[in-house]
Design a protein around this motif. Sequence first.
Motif, PDB file in Angstrom:
ATOM      1  N   TRP A   1       0.828  -1.210   0.000  1.00 54.23           N
ATOM      2  CA  TRP A   1       0.000   0.000   0.000  1.00 54.23           C
ATOM      3  C   TRP A   1       0.864   1.263   0.000  1.00 54.23           C
ATOM      4  O   TRP A   1       0.568   2.227  -0.705  1.00 54.23           O
ATOM      5  N   ASP A   2       1.917   1.270   0.803  1.00 53.44           N
ATOM      6  CA  ASP A   2       2.828   2.424   0.813  1.00 53.44           C
ATOM      7  C   ASP A   2       3.412   2.662  -0.575  1.00 53.44           C
ATOM      8  O   ASP A   2       3.501   3.799  -1.043  1.00 53.44           O
ATOM      9  N   ARG A   3       3.814   1.590  -1.216  1.00 54.80           N
ATOM     10  CA  ARG A   3       4.382   1.705  -2.573  1.00 54.80           C
ATOM     11  C   ARG A   3       3.330   2.213  -3.552  1.00 54.80           C
ATOM     12  O   ARG A   3       3.600   3.076  -4.381  1.00 54.80           O
ATOM     13  N   TYR A   4       2.105   1.665  -3.457  1.00 58.44           N
ATOM     14  CA  TYR A   4       1.029   2.083  -4.359  1.00 58.44           C
ATOM     15  C   TYR A   4       0.723   3.566  -4.197  1.00 58.44           C
ATOM     16  O   TYR A   4       0.639   4.303  -5.181  1.00 58.44           O
ATOM     17  N   TRP A   5       0.542   4.032  -2.953  1.00 55.37           N
ATOM     18  CA  TRP A   5       0.226   5.456  -2.734  1.00 55.37           C
ATOM     19  C   TRP A   5       1.390   6.345  -3.151  1.00 55.37           C
ATOM     20  O   TRP A   5       1.178   7.455  -3.648  1.00 55.37           O
ATOM     21  N   GLY A   6       2.612   5.862  -2.955  1.00 52.13           N
ATOM     22  CA  GLY A   6       3.770   6.643  -3.397  1.00 52.13           C
ATOM     23  C   GLY A   6       3.794   6.814  -4.910  1.00 52.13           C
ATOM     24  O   GLY A   6       4.086   7.891  -5.428  1.00 52.13           O
ATOM     25  N   ILE A   7       3.472   5.744  -5.626  1.00 51.68           N
ATOM     26  CA  ILE A   7       3.453   5.812  -7.090  1.00 51.68           C
ATOM     27  C   ILE A   7       2.293   6.677  -7.557  1.00 51.68           C
ATOM     28  O   ILE A   7       2.446   7.544  -8.420  1.00 51.68           O
ATOM     29  N   ARG A   8       1.117   6.456  -6.984  1.00 52.86           N
ATOM     30  CA  ARG A   8      -0.081   7.153  -7.447  1.00 52.86           C
ATOM     31  C   ARG A   8      -0.102   8.630  -7.067  1.00 52.86           C
ATOM     32  O   ARG A   8      -0.395   9.490  -7.884  1.00 52.86           O
ATOM     33  N   ASP A   9       0.229   8.946  -5.827  1.00 49.62           N
ATOM     34  CA  ASP A   9       0.092  10.324  -5.355  1.00 49.62           C
ATOM     35  C   ASP A   9       1.379  11.131  -5.421  1.00 49.62           C
ATOM     36  O   ASP A   9       1.349  12.320  -5.691  1.00 49.62           O
ATOM     37  N   ASN A  10       2.508  10.492  -5.165  1.00 48.90           N
ATOM     38  CA  ASN A  10       3.776  11.228  -5.092  1.00 48.90           C
ATOM     39  C   ASN A  10       4.636  11.057  -6.335  1.00 48.90           C
ATOM     40  O   ASN A  10       5.792  11.468  -6.348  1.00 48.90           O
ATOM     41  N   HIS A  11       4.107  10.398  -7.347  1.00 45.15           N
ATOM     42  CA  HIS A  11       4.784  10.218  -8.637  1.00 45.15           C
ATOM     43  C   HIS A  11       6.138   9.520  -8.502  1.00 45.15           C
ATOM     44  O   HIS A  11       7.093   9.872  -9.182  1.00 45.15           O
ATOM     45  N   LYS A  12       6.197   8.550  -7.614  1.00 44.33           N
ATOM     46  CA  LYS A  12       7.427   7.764  -7.513  1.00 44.33           C
ATOM     47  C   LYS A  12       7.518   6.816  -8.701  1.00 44.33           C
ATOM     48  O   LYS A  12       6.550   6.572  -9.407  1.00 44.33           O
ATOM     49  N   THR A  13       8.686   6.266  -8.911  1.00 43.20           N
ATOM     50  CA  THR A  13       8.909   5.360 -10.025  1.00 43.20           C
ATOM     51  C   THR A  13       8.249   4.018  -9.766  1.00 43.20           C
ATOM     52  O   THR A  13       8.334   3.474  -8.670  1.00 43.20           O
ATOM     53  N   GLY A  14       7.586   3.480 -10.783  1.00 40.66           N
ATOM     54  CA  GLY A  14       6.975   2.163 -10.674  1.00 40.66           C
ATOM     55  C   GLY A  14       5.619   2.107 -11.337  1.00 40.66           C
ATOM     56  O   GLY A  14       5.131   3.095 -11.889  1.00 40.66           O
ATOM     57  N   TYR A  15       5.008   0.938 -11.296  1.00 37.35           N
ATOM     58  CA  TYR A  15       3.691   0.707 -11.878  1.00 37.35           C
ATOM     59  C   TYR A  15       2.701   0.410 -10.760  1.00 37.35           C
ATOM     60  O   TYR A  15       2.914  -0.512  -9.970  1.00 37.35           O
ATOM     61  N   ALA A  16       1.633   1.154 -10.721  1.00 36.42           N
ATOM     62  CA  ALA A  16       0.647   0.995  -9.657  1.00 36.42           C
ATOM     63  C   ALA A  16      -0.350  -0.124  -9.948  1.00 36.42           C
ATOM     64  O   ALA A  16      -0.826  -0.781  -9.023  1.00 36.42           O
ATOM     65  N   MET A  17      -0.674  -0.340 -11.199  1.00 38.77           N
ATOM     66  CA  MET A  17      -1.720  -1.305 -11.530  1.00 38.77           C
ATOM     67  C   MET A  17      -1.390  -2.744 -11.102  1.00 38.77           C
ATOM     68  O   MET A  17      -2.267  -3.414 -10.542  1.00 38.77           O
TER      69      MET A  17
END
Length: 136
Positions: free
Chosen positions: A8-24
């Motif tokens: 979840w931390d990784r997902y919110w980081g990708i989705r909201d904070n534009h971190k590198t990675g794929y959220a889907m």
Amino acid sequence: MSKNDRLWDRYWGIRDNHKTGYAMPIIWHLSFQRDPLAMTELGSTFDKPGSLANPFSQAGLAYRAFCRGHLTAAQHLAMNAFNGRDLHGYRYWLARAAKLGDVDAARELKRFELRLPHTNAALIGRKRPYRPSDFA
């Protein structure tokens, strides 16, 4: 911190904070783990609501999340019913959300309105202007 919490931390980081990675892939994985919030989030990425019987449609995922006690899923189902011009379904799902403890759904059910201020309501001819009570 559990594996799901890290995901979840990784997902919110990708989705909201534009971190590198794929959220889907993360949200799909969490949905397959039957996480109610993940099912609601995944369903909100689909274009069409679908049916409750289809487990991989927006309505189907929201229904399964609702069955697991996620009150936001009932609100999603209520909005899908409203946008589909099904006012009986809208009222039904608002009552279900209110029964689970959603204060906003209870307030909206109490003053049941045929017109709402959100943009999708304009697409079906049921838009009204915002009021001060919308922001309270």
